[in-house]
Write a protein that holds these residues in place. Structure first.
Motif: not given
Lengths: 286, 286
Positions: A114, A129-132, A159, B125-126
């Motif tokens: 991160m 926001q971070c995305v899986s 992203t 991630y939020n």
């Protein structure tokens, strides 16, 4: 005391000095090894720390927290997490349980993807926001990640895509027959991620929606960030389908439109096609 | 070799084992100390590392990179950064310059506020984009931060607010008279941050715009994250104006509407008013 210790990204020497002192004071040491993996094997950790490290699988962490916490009221127990301890929800569960039992908790932070993703040259404050992204199967291609990517694209932000890992998974057949036989671990590559993302973009186009990214969108594929053999490759999403960034773990960053010329200048170093990045910079500088 | 080494958050023992080995191999060691500060003094670093640490101010880093890099082609030079090396743009400049000079660069990552903020219980991630908040003056109250907060609020994400620090700043009078006299360092508190944010919300209301947050919005104030005396306080923005989270550095997180009940469950531990958080959880669980 329960020490929750981040191990950082690559190998046994990425632990902090504070973390190492804590681990060496512990009678029992567990390593969480299913939400991420360290790039070296557990025996090397045990040897360097001078204490036996027990690998904790998902079942032990999610249902056996009292087993992990046994003895933490009187002696020291360490729970080791690849990256930083607050990368996955299940670790907060363990801390909540320790508090319920009146066990003191100390968290020792470390680098994680991160923040280490900054190594690609993009500024962290320009990330949304971070995305899986999970592995698609023939019958299950969850597109929910797309909505979050679109939210980031909507405001021009980058992203970070965290790519699926499958560790200690059973095949449906083995699960049905109750056989504890596990499939070999699988780690999503940048190439697979780019493919899956483009598959969903095509789907959106079929539904007459202009996708928020396509083959020509710039992205950065990274492999083994933080290790001495890390690889960083900047290219279009279409090009990344055919690019191998080496052994796992991989991550992918989709560039946002608000990208700054200074970010592009740094990214150019990693670009397959440096002239194309220079053209982007010239465009921005106009 | 140029080593760019993240020091982590609190004191001399937050360096990684790999980082410590690198620093001890260096003839010259610089510490960047103007975009953030470590919570211990430089003499303690020098003593622990066993090498003399030179504090590098903004001028040296931004204009004197060749002075820092002198000798890095033949021996080892370390550039130490509080947190992770990729927190601030100027460090990428130094790396770019080293590459131009043909000097090998190794980056050693560490925890930074960007990932350690997970300690407050909110999932990383939020979080949307991270936003900086600078000290307002009588005549200068830049509201540009608000637009970025609104973008995050628009999609229900949390916002990490990084709070201004003023180190080695001159007063306007001393600057005008060319006197190299520096003001005492100032670090923005959570209380000041909450005040400034509410000031801008009031301004928006005056302009007949419904602000994206107000006195009743939940937020988390944190002080000295990663140190043994860290403080985390969850309260409304209005309440945080009157709450002291202890000595610096501080940060603030504004909660997004998409907050998950599990995040609230963890946050409750830090809440001034635990019943109010429980009411939020009950509302979400309905």
């Amino acid at each position: 005391m329960l020490y929750v210790v981040g191990l950082g990204l690559a190998d046994e020497k990425d632990i902090t000095v504070r973390g190492l002192e804590a681990v060496r004071s512990c009678g029992r040491v567990f390593l969480e090894a299913y939400t991420s993996i360290l790039l070296c094997d557990t025996a090397r950790l045990s040897a360097f720390y001078g204490v036996e490290v027990t690998v904790a699988d998902r079942e032990l962490v999610e249902s056996g927290s009292d087993e992990i916490l046994r003895g933490a009221g009187t002696g020291n127990v360490a729970f080791l997490v690849v990256g930083d301890p607050f990368g996955a929800t299940t670790h907060t569960d363990l801390i909540i349980r320790a508090r319920e039992l009146g066990i003191a908790v100390e968290v020792i932070h470390n680098a994680s993807i991160m923040n280490a993703i900054g190594a690609c040259g993009l500024q962290l404050y320009n990330f949304g926001q971070c995305v899986s992204l999970v592995f698609f199967t023939e019958t299950w291609k969850p597109a929910s990640f797309y909505d979050r990517v679109r939210e980031n694209c909507g405001v021009g932000l980058h992203t970070l895509m965290l790519l699926d890992i499958k560790v200690k998974e059973q095949s449906i057949e083995n699960m049905a027959r109750g056989r504890l036989i596990y499939e070999p671990p699988r780690y999503m590559t940048v190439s697979t991620a780019a493919q899956q993302m483009l598959e969903i973009a095509a789907l959106k186009r079929d539904e007459s929606e202009e996708p928020c990214y396509d083959e020509s969108t710039w992205a950065i594929g990274v492999g083994r960030i933080g290790a001495t053999d890390q690889r960083i490759v900047a290219a279009t999403l279409g090009e990344l389908v055919d690019i191998d960034v080496g052994p796992p773990l991989h991550s992918l960053v989709l560039l946002g439109s608000r990208v700054h010329p200074l970010e592009l200048e740094y990214m150019k170093h990693y670009a397959v096609n440096k002239d194309a990045v220079q053209a982007l910079i010239d465009e921005k500088d106009k």
